[in-house]
Design a protein around this motif. Structure first.
Motif, PDB file in Angstrom:
ATOM      1  N   SER A  17     -47.916 -24.406 -12.877  1.00  0.00           N
ATOM      2  CA  SER A  17     -46.956 -25.548 -12.918  1.00  0.00           C
ATOM      3  C   SER A  17     -46.711 -26.118 -11.557  1.00  0.00           C
ATOM      4  CB  SER A  17     -45.713 -25.200 -13.683  1.00  0.00           C
ATOM      5  OG  SER A  17     -44.548 -26.130 -13.913  1.00  0.00           O
ATOM      6  N   ALA A  19     -44.687 -25.297  -9.002  1.00  0.00           N
ATOM      7  CA  ALA A  19     -44.824 -24.470  -7.915  1.00  0.00           C
ATOM      8  C   ALA A  19     -46.109 -23.833  -7.780  1.00  0.00           C
ATOM      9  CB  ALA A  19     -43.681 -23.336  -8.055  1.00  0.00           C
ATOM     10  N   GLU A  38     -53.095 -19.144 -14.904  1.00  0.00           N
ATOM     11  CA  GLU A  38     -52.300 -19.727 -15.585  1.00  0.00           C
ATOM     12  C   GLU A  38     -52.556 -19.253 -17.027  1.00  0.00           C
ATOM     13  OE1 GLU A  38     -49.611 -21.741 -15.859  1.00  0.00           O
ATOM     14  OE2 GLU A  38     -49.695 -21.365 -17.862  1.00  0.00           O
ATOM     15  N   ARG A  39     -51.470 -18.826 -17.571  1.00  0.00           N
ATOM     16  CA  ARG A  39     -51.239 -18.073 -18.907  1.00  0.00           C
ATOM     17  C   ARG A  39     -51.657 -19.184 -19.835  1.00  0.00           C
ATOM     18  NH1 ARG A  39     -45.120 -16.387 -20.110  1.00  0.00           N
ATOM     19  NH2 ARG A  39     -44.868 -18.603 -19.727  1.00  0.00           N
ATOM     20  N   ARG A  45     -51.299 -30.446 -20.572  1.00  0.00           N
ATOM     21  CA  ARG A  45     -50.404 -29.963 -21.196  1.00  0.00           C
ATOM     22  C   ARG A  45     -49.142 -31.048 -21.122  1.00  0.00           C
ATOM     23  NH1 ARG A  45     -49.179 -25.175 -17.428  1.00  0.00           N
ATOM     24  NH2 ARG A  45     -47.600 -24.553 -18.671  1.00  0.00           N
ATOM     25  N   VAL A 121     -51.398 -12.942 -15.294  1.00  0.00           N
ATOM     26  CA  VAL A 121     -51.401 -11.975 -14.123  1.00  0.00           C
ATOM     27  C   VAL A 121     -50.388 -10.777 -14.530  1.00  0.00           C
ATOM     28  CG1 VAL A 121     -50.555 -11.698 -11.632  1.00  0.00           C
ATOM     29  CG2 VAL A 121     -51.686 -13.993 -12.529  1.00  0.00           C
ATOM     30  N   GLN A 292     -32.852 -26.879 -23.570  1.00  0.00           N
ATOM     31  CA  GLN A 292     -32.949 -26.061 -22.398  1.00  0.00           C
ATOM     32  C   GLN A 292     -31.419 -25.451 -21.994  1.00  0.00           C
ATOM     33  OE1 GLN A 292     -35.863 -26.374 -20.604  1.00  0.00           O
ATOM     34  NE2 GLN A 292     -35.308 -24.677 -19.607  1.00  0.00           N
ATOM     35  N   ASP A 312     -39.110 -21.665  -9.611  1.00  0.00           N
ATOM     36  CA  ASP A 312     -37.989 -21.109 -10.368  1.00  0.00           C
ATOM     37  C   ASP A 312     -37.981 -19.632 -10.625  1.00  0.00           C
ATOM     38  OD1 ASP A 312     -37.269 -23.870 -10.766  1.00  0.00           O
ATOM     39  OD2 ASP A 312     -37.552 -23.960 -12.927  1.00  0.00           O
ATOM     40  N   ALA A 325     -38.061 -29.548  -9.029  1.00  0.00           N
ATOM     41  CA  ALA A 325     -39.477 -29.804  -8.740  1.00  0.00           C
ATOM     42  C   ALA A 325     -39.513 -29.953  -7.188  1.00  0.00           C
ATOM     43  CB  ALA A 325     -39.839 -31.148  -9.332  1.00  0.00           C
TER      44      ALA A 325
HETATM   45  C1  FAD Z   1     -32.694 -30.460 -18.168  1.00  0.00           C
HETATM   46  C2  FAD Z   1     -33.654 -30.280 -17.014  1.00  0.00           C
HETATM   47  C3  FAD Z   1     -34.060 -31.188 -16.075  1.00  0.00           C
HETATM   48  C4  FAD Z   1     -34.657 -31.243 -14.926  1.00  0.00           C
HETATM   49  N1  FAD Z   1     -34.762 -32.242 -14.338  1.00  0.00           N
HETATM   50  C5  FAD Z   1     -35.415 -32.326 -12.933  1.00  0.00           C
HETATM   51  C6  FAD Z   1     -35.573 -33.312 -12.205  1.00  0.00           C
HETATM   52  O1  FAD Z   1     -35.143 -34.666 -12.432  1.00  0.00           O
HETATM   53  N2  FAD Z   1     -36.078 -33.011 -10.922  1.00  0.00           N
HETATM   54  C7  FAD Z   1     -36.382 -31.961 -10.605  1.00  0.00           C
HETATM   55  O2  FAD Z   1     -36.983 -31.744  -9.347  1.00  0.00           O
HETATM   56  N3  FAD Z   1     -36.614 -30.842 -11.469  1.00  0.00           N
HETATM   57  C8  FAD Z   1     -35.999 -30.876 -12.635  1.00  0.00           C
HETATM   58  N4  FAD Z   1     -35.624 -29.701 -13.316  1.00  0.00           N
HETATM   59  C9  FAD Z   1     -36.323 -28.636 -12.785  1.00  0.00           C
HETATM   60  C10 FAD Z   1     -37.926 -28.488 -12.858  1.00  0.00           C
HETATM   61  O3  FAD Z   1     -38.513 -28.796 -14.179  1.00  0.00           O
HETATM   62  C11 FAD Z   1     -38.483 -26.963 -12.252  1.00  0.00           C
HETATM   63  O4  FAD Z   1     -37.548 -26.422 -11.305  1.00  0.00           O
HETATM   64  C12 FAD Z   1     -39.736 -27.173 -11.674  1.00  0.00           C
HETATM   65  O5  FAD Z   1     -40.761 -27.444 -12.638  1.00  0.00           O
HETATM   66  C13 FAD Z   1     -40.729 -25.815 -11.122  1.00  0.00           C
HETATM   67  O6  FAD Z   1     -40.919 -25.169 -11.996  1.00  0.00           O
HETATM   68  P1  FAD Z   1     -41.645 -23.643 -11.748  1.00  0.00           P
HETATM   69  O7  FAD Z   1     -43.195 -24.405 -11.471  1.00  0.00           O
HETATM   70  O8  FAD Z   1     -41.299 -22.781 -10.517  1.00  0.00           O
HETATM   71  O9  FAD Z   1     -41.966 -22.856 -13.107  1.00  0.00           O
HETATM   72  P2  FAD Z   1     -42.362 -23.273 -14.628  1.00  0.00           P
HETATM   73  O10 FAD Z   1     -42.443 -24.841 -14.625  1.00  0.00           O
HETATM   74  O11 FAD Z   1     -41.637 -22.654 -15.459  1.00  0.00           O
HETATM   75  O12 FAD Z   1     -44.001 -22.754 -14.464  1.00  0.00           O
HETATM   76  C14 FAD Z   1     -44.094 -21.515 -14.531  1.00  0.00           C
HETATM   77  C15 FAD Z   1     -45.720 -21.381 -15.114  1.00  0.00           C
HETATM   78  O13 FAD Z   1     -46.224 -20.166 -14.805  1.00  0.00           O
HETATM   79  C16 FAD Z   1     -46.927 -19.603 -16.136  1.00  0.00           C
HETATM   80  N5  FAD Z   1     -46.858 -18.377 -16.189  1.00  0.00           N
HETATM   81  C17 FAD Z   1     -45.902 -17.265 -16.664  1.00  0.00           C
HETATM   82  N6  FAD Z   1     -46.205 -16.298 -16.727  1.00  0.00           N
HETATM   83  C18 FAD Z   1     -47.510 -16.153 -16.106  1.00  0.00           C
HETATM   84  C19 FAD Z   1     -48.420 -15.024 -15.847  1.00  0.00           C
HETATM   85  N7  FAD Z   1     -48.006 -13.772 -16.105  1.00  0.00           N
HETATM   86  N8  FAD Z   1     -49.353 -15.514 -15.625  1.00  0.00           N
HETATM   87  C20 FAD Z   1     -49.963 -16.741 -15.433  1.00  0.00           C
HETATM   88  N9  FAD Z   1     -49.230 -17.726 -15.527  1.00  0.00           N
HETATM   89  C21 FAD Z   1     -48.073 -17.557 -15.960  1.00  0.00           C
HETATM   90  C22 FAD Z   1     -46.425 -20.560 -17.362  1.00  0.00           C
HETATM   91  O14 FAD Z   1     -47.244 -20.762 -18.443  1.00  0.00           O
HETATM   92  C23 FAD Z   1     -45.918 -21.922 -16.591  1.00  0.00           C
HETATM   93  O15 FAD Z   1     -47.225 -22.633 -16.518  1.00  0.00           O
HETATM   94  C24 FAD Z   1     -35.123 -29.830 -14.534  1.00  0.00           C
HETATM   95  C25 FAD Z   1     -35.133 -28.677 -15.451  1.00  0.00           C
HETATM   96  C26 FAD Z   1     -34.194 -28.981 -16.361  1.00  0.00           C
HETATM   97  C27 FAD Z   1     -33.837 -27.647 -17.357  1.00  0.00           C
END
Ligand code: FAD
Length: 378
Positions: A17, A19, A38-39, A45, A121, A292, A312, A325
């Motif tokens: 995603s 990060a 990626e899972r 997506r 992973v 959420q 996250d 994000a």
């Molecule tokens: C209501 C709401 C509104 C938001 N609005 C904003 C906004 O306006 N601006 C902003 O910046 N952010 C916003 N956010 C937050 C933002 O969506 C996240 O903080 C951001 O997407 C970072 O996510 P991430 O990549 O760390 O994790 P995620 O997006 O949760 O991705 C984790 C990924 O890891 C994969 N995965 C999990 N376990 C494994 C494994 N064992 N092996 C391989 N892959 C795995 C999953 O399938 C997924 O693709 C909002 C959040 C919410 C709830």
């Protein structure tokens, strides 16, 4: 010489995603050998919704000569009241995009042969100076560093910090998107060019803005309207909402199409009672709203030997910060900047990353809680 000094590490990233894929892109740009797992089995997506663009996200995604990030704009903000009144427009230009748009631009910057979809992973084990990492759906790989971008419910974090639990904030976010082409024209006119806020009668608020559409189009008629509505819910009410269409208890969220029919059917009347008529009309017109729960989480430590938590997986901040994000993008750039250094060794590079990430994450977490108190009023 300390381990890894004088050479660049081999890196495995968990999660594709913002990060994880962002880290993959930043490491690849830095000339570091990186594979991403990626899972989810599909790279196409459409889970995400809108994002308010922040400079850190632009710094990661927009590179000279690279693909442009589709964006939508507003000229200012306006607040709608449940009695049908509206505040004057306050000039405040902002730009927006969508998770899908960010993901697709990052994906185009990452080598396809290094992105492994449908690969989960597992638990890494120390091996020499590095790690052996089992990956379901792929095999076993060796690496100097594992970067965990596996999200707010990170299994990798849970193995490192089993006692750490996310704290429920006392409210949930209902979210929805609707194609502009499916909205009545007069409704488009209410929301066009504006970042709209709406106070709710019993506390909390909603907000809405246009984002790029399904084909990432940003012209009139091509966009999607994105809205979020913060609603107070006791832990018991939250748990009841999180029972999905198949009667299964979910833990933190409901994806599109998972909310129970009785909950969705009650939504238009609930919105009409709580929100300005135009906002209520928008909510009622939106198919498949999703949910959420709003939680706070911050790690006391983000580097465990050669494993580093980013995005996250390390800090979940309130969405009022519009910073989740951007924080993910910041982590991605920062860890690549440290790991590209050949002068200090891998462990010192990870320690430097952790120091900066923890300070920033704690500040943003506290800021989000303060904004929640001020804005959510729940
Ligand atoms: C209501 C709401 C509104 C938001 N609005 C904003 C906004 O306006 N601006 C902003 O910046 N952010 C916003 N956010 C937050 C933002 O969506 C996240 O903080 C951001 O997407 C970072 O996510 P991430 O990549 O760390 O994790 P995620 O997006 O949760 O991705 C984790 C990924 O890891 C994969 N995965 C999990 N376990 C494994 C494994 N064992 N092996 C391989 N892959 C795995 C999953 O399938 C997924 O693709 C909002 C959040 C919410 C709830």
């Amino acid at each position: 010489m300390s381990p890894g000094q004088g050479r660049r590490p081999r890196v495995v990233v968990a999660g594709g995603s913002i990060a994880g894929l962002g880290a993959g892109v930043a490491l690849h740009r830095a000339g570091i050998d990186v594979d991403l797992f990626e899972r989810d089995p599909s790279t196409l997506r459409s889970t995400g919704a809108g994002l308010v663009i922040q400079p850190e996200l632009t710094a990661l995604v927009q590179v000279p000569g690279g693909p442009g990030l589709p964006i939508t704009r507003c000229v200012g903000r306006r607040t709608l009241e449940p009695d049908g009144s509206a505040s004057p427009l306050q000039a405040m230009p902002q730009t927006f995009t969508s998770w899908q748009a960010v993901h697709s631009v990052l994906l185009r910057q990452f080598p396809a042969e290094r992105y492994h979809a449908g690969a989960v992973v597992g638990e890494a084990a120390p091996h020499g100076d590095g790690l052996t990492i089992p990956i379901a759906g792929f095999g076993t790989v060796e690496a100097d560093v594992l970067i965990a971008g596996d999200g707010g419910r990170s299994a990798i974090r849970r193995r490192m910090l089993p006692e750490l639990e996310a704290g429920y904030a006392g409210y949930v976010a209902w979210r929805g998107t609707i194609r502009e082409a499916d909205m009545p024209r007069d409704l488009v006119a209410v929301f066009d060019d504006v970042f709209t806020f709406a106070d709710a009668r019993s506390g909390g608020h909603a907000l809405a803005y246009f984002i790029p559409g399904d084909d990432l189009g940003t012209g009139p008629g091509e966009r999607r309207m994105n809205w979020v509505w913060y609603v107070g819910a006791s832990p018991r009410e939250r748990d009841a909402l999180l029972v999905d269409r198949d009667g299964q208890q979910r833990e933190a969220s409901l994806q599109r199409g998972m909310a129970r029919e009785d909950v969705v059917a009650a939504f238009p009347a609930f919105a009409a009672a709580e929100l300005h008529p135009a906002f209520a009309q928008l909510v009622a017109a939106t198919p498949d709203p999703f949910l959420q729960t709003i939680v706070d989480l911050g790690v006391p430590q983000s580097v465990f030997g050669r494993t580093a938590l980013i995005g996250d997986a390390a800090f979940i901040v309130r969405p009022h910060t519009a910073g989740g994000a951007a924080k993910a993008a910041r982590d991605a750039l920062a860890i690549a900047d440290q790991l590209r250094r050949t002068d200090i060794g891998i462990d010192a590079a990870l320690a430097a990353f952790q120091r900066d990430q923890l300070a920033y994450g704690r500040d943003l977490l506290a800021y989000g809680i303060a904004l929640g108190r001020r804005w959510a009023r729940l």
